[in-house]
Design an enzyme around this catalytic site. Structure first.
Site, PDB file in Angstrom:
ATOM      1  N   ASP A  49      -2.386 -10.547  -2.382  1.00 53.01           N
ATOM      2  CA  ASP A  49      -2.962 -10.074  -1.123  1.00 53.01           C
ATOM      3  C   ASP A  49      -4.451  -9.784  -1.336  1.00 53.01           C
ATOM      4  O   ASP A  49      -4.868  -9.403  -2.430  1.00 53.01           O
ATOM      5  CB  ASP A  49      -2.222  -8.796  -0.682  1.00 53.01           C
ATOM      6  CG  ASP A  49      -2.606  -8.313   0.704  1.00 53.01           C
ATOM      7  OD1 ASP A  49      -1.816  -8.553   1.640  1.00 53.01           O
ATOM      8  OD2 ASP A  49      -3.687  -7.697   0.859  1.00 53.01           O
ATOM      9  N   ASP A  58      -3.960 -13.029   3.282  1.00 48.28           N
ATOM     10  CA  ASP A  58      -5.263 -12.672   3.848  1.00 48.28           C
ATOM     11  C   ASP A  58      -6.442 -13.070   2.960  1.00 48.28           C
ATOM     12  O   ASP A  58      -7.594 -12.813   3.313  1.00 48.28           O
ATOM     13  CB  ASP A  58      -5.321 -11.181   4.246  1.00 48.28           C
ATOM     14  CG  ASP A  58      -4.629 -10.247   3.270  1.00 48.28           C
ATOM     15  OD1 ASP A  58      -4.309 -10.693   2.151  1.00 48.28           O
ATOM     16  OD2 ASP A  58      -4.402  -9.076   3.637  1.00 48.28           O
ATOM     17  N   HIS A  67       0.825  -1.227   0.000  1.00 48.89           N
ATOM     18  CA  HIS A  67       0.000   0.000   0.000  1.00 48.89           C
ATOM     19  C   HIS A  67       0.853   1.269   0.000  1.00 48.89           C
ATOM     20  O   HIS A  67       0.320   2.363  -0.168  1.00 48.89           O
ATOM     21  CB  HIS A  67      -0.929   0.019   1.217  1.00 48.89           C
ATOM     22  CG  HIS A  67      -1.948  -1.073   1.230  1.00 48.89           C
ATOM     23  ND1 HIS A  67      -2.878  -1.232   0.224  1.00 48.89           N
ATOM     24  CD2 HIS A  67      -2.182  -2.083   2.115  1.00 48.89           C
ATOM     25  CE1 HIS A  67      -3.644  -2.289   0.493  1.00 48.89           C
ATOM     26  NE2 HIS A  67      -3.242  -2.825   1.632  1.00 48.89           N
ATOM     27  N   HIS A 105      -6.107  -7.344  -0.379  1.00 51.71           N
ATOM     28  CA  HIS A 105      -6.327  -5.922  -0.652  1.00 51.71           C
ATOM     29  C   HIS A 105      -5.540  -5.485  -1.895  1.00 51.71           C
ATOM     30  O   HIS A 105      -4.407  -5.920  -2.090  1.00 51.71           O
ATOM     31  CB  HIS A 105      -5.879  -5.085   0.547  1.00 51.71           C
ATOM     32  CG  HIS A 105      -6.506  -5.509   1.842  1.00 51.71           C
ATOM     33  ND1 HIS A 105      -5.868  -6.356   2.744  1.00 51.71           N
ATOM     34  CD2 HIS A 105      -7.718  -5.231   2.375  1.00 51.71           C
ATOM     35  CE1 HIS A 105      -6.659  -6.564   3.780  1.00 51.71           C
ATOM     36  NE2 HIS A 105      -7.785  -5.901   3.586  1.00 51.71           N
TER      37      HIS A 105
END
Ligand code: Q9C
Ligand code: ZN
Length: 347
Positions: free
Chosen positions: A200, A289, A164, A202
């Protein structure tokens, strides 16, 4: 698999994050990487090494000097405001969103923290810089090992995570973009094109922002639909690259609740694109995740599915650098990371 892991990660240990207006215990904890370390050691199949290279000169290839300077000195500045801040976490006060200027760096600390953040969910602690720098050193060391040509794959078990984080911002528990640093190091070491595959849960908005205008890095991501999932403001299917990078961003968002069958079908689309662009090396942003037991995510992958992921990536036939990202089911995190590596090595 050769794995780089620095004990310095323990120094990044904030205690709380915001969730729906309340402070809750951090999801991104030192025990996450302890879980990975324990599982790899117990298996007896993977060799853990401390990073041997200093990523300092590489950091400025990906991040801006003013952001790096802020991050390195943030905790000292926080303490200089008030010695009692040693027991408190700093939070951004103001963000330069649309109509506000991001080119002027204010002197006030919490405003500067806002300038260099895109969310309120990325707490700093006294050792954040040391831990993040050591994680970047791990990614750089892993890239150098891969470039040596003696390893088919290397794992950078870095924490805090990175995908991120952009050129001049932190967010989503991330400070330095370890996967982007690894990709840049592979390019600098002679690879003409690198694929960065982000699995991931996200979307890796930092990674996409770093590479979306470039054709030398293909960014391809499988993630929760940003209409409902963090980071909300990037990761849609219509983002396909900018200018020279047109066609070198591929987003494969899927709704919360997506099962393994759908996820692996998207993985086939991603793998086909990696081969199509002629990538000479693969960097995997290995968030775990997407696991069915993850407390903050909503995909349905099992531990066996992570072994299948590793095996499928082996099938691409590319030098491969795994970089740890998210994954918050701490007790299972180590076994899920182990499943990917063992799946890749078919053991
Ligand atoms: N209180 C990575 O997986 N929002 N970052 C969570 C739950 C932030 C995830 C909200 C999620 C960031 C690297
Ligand atoms: Zn994540």
């Amino acid at each position: 698999m050769l794995t780089y892991l620095s004990e310095q990660h323990l120094l990044h240990a904030p205690t709380h994050e915001f969730f729906r207006g309340a402070l809750v215990p951090c999801h991104e904890t030192p025990s996450r990487l302890n879980s990975v370390q324990a599982a790899l050691q117990a298996s007896g199949r993977h060799r853990l090494l401390a990073p041997e290279l200093d990523s300092r000169a590489l950091l400025v290839r990906v991040h801006t000097p003013r952001y790096l300077h802020f991050l390195e000195h943030a905790w000292d500045e926080w303490l200089a405001l008030d010695p009692a801040n040693a027991g408190r976490q700093p939070w951004p006060s103001t963000w330069p969103v649309r109509s506000l200027r991001a080119d002027r760096e204010p002197r006030e600390f919490s405003a500067r923290l806002g300038l260099f953040s895109f969310d309120s969910g990325t707490p700093l602690s006294s050792g954040t810089w040391a831990a993040a720098k050591a994680g970047a050193d791990a990614a750089f060391s892993a890239a150098a090992r891969l470039l040596s040509g003696r390893e088919r794959a290397v794992f950078s078990a870095s924490r805090p995570p990175g995908h991120h984080a952009g050129a001049d911002f932190m967010g989503g528990y991330c400070f330095l973009n370890n996967a982007a640093l690894a990709a840049q190091a592979l390019l600098d070491g002679g690879c003409a094109r690198v694929a960065l595959l982000d699995v991931d849960y996200h979307h890796g908005n930092g990674s996409q922002s770093l590479f979306e205008a470039r054709a030398d890095v293909l960014y391809v991501s499988l993630h929760g639909d940003p209409a409902t999932e963090y980071p909300f403001f990037l990761g849609h299917a219509d983002e396909t690259g900018v200018g020279e990078g047109n066609g070198y961003t591929l987003n494969l968002p899927m709704p919360a609740g997506t099962n393994a069958a759908t996820w692996f079908a998207a993985l086939e689309t991603a793998c086909a694109r990696v081969l199509e662009v002629g990538a000479e090396a693969l960097v995997v942003s290995l968030g775990l995740d997407a696991y069915e037991g993850d407390p903050i995510s909503r995909f349905g992958l099992s531990s066996a599915d992570f072994a299948r992921l590793g095996a499928r990536l082996y099938g691409l036939g590319l030098p491969t650098l795994f970089v740890l990202e998210g994954g918050y089911a701490t007790a299972q995190l180590g076994l899920n990371a182990l499943a990917v590596l063992d799946g890749f090595e078919r053991t």
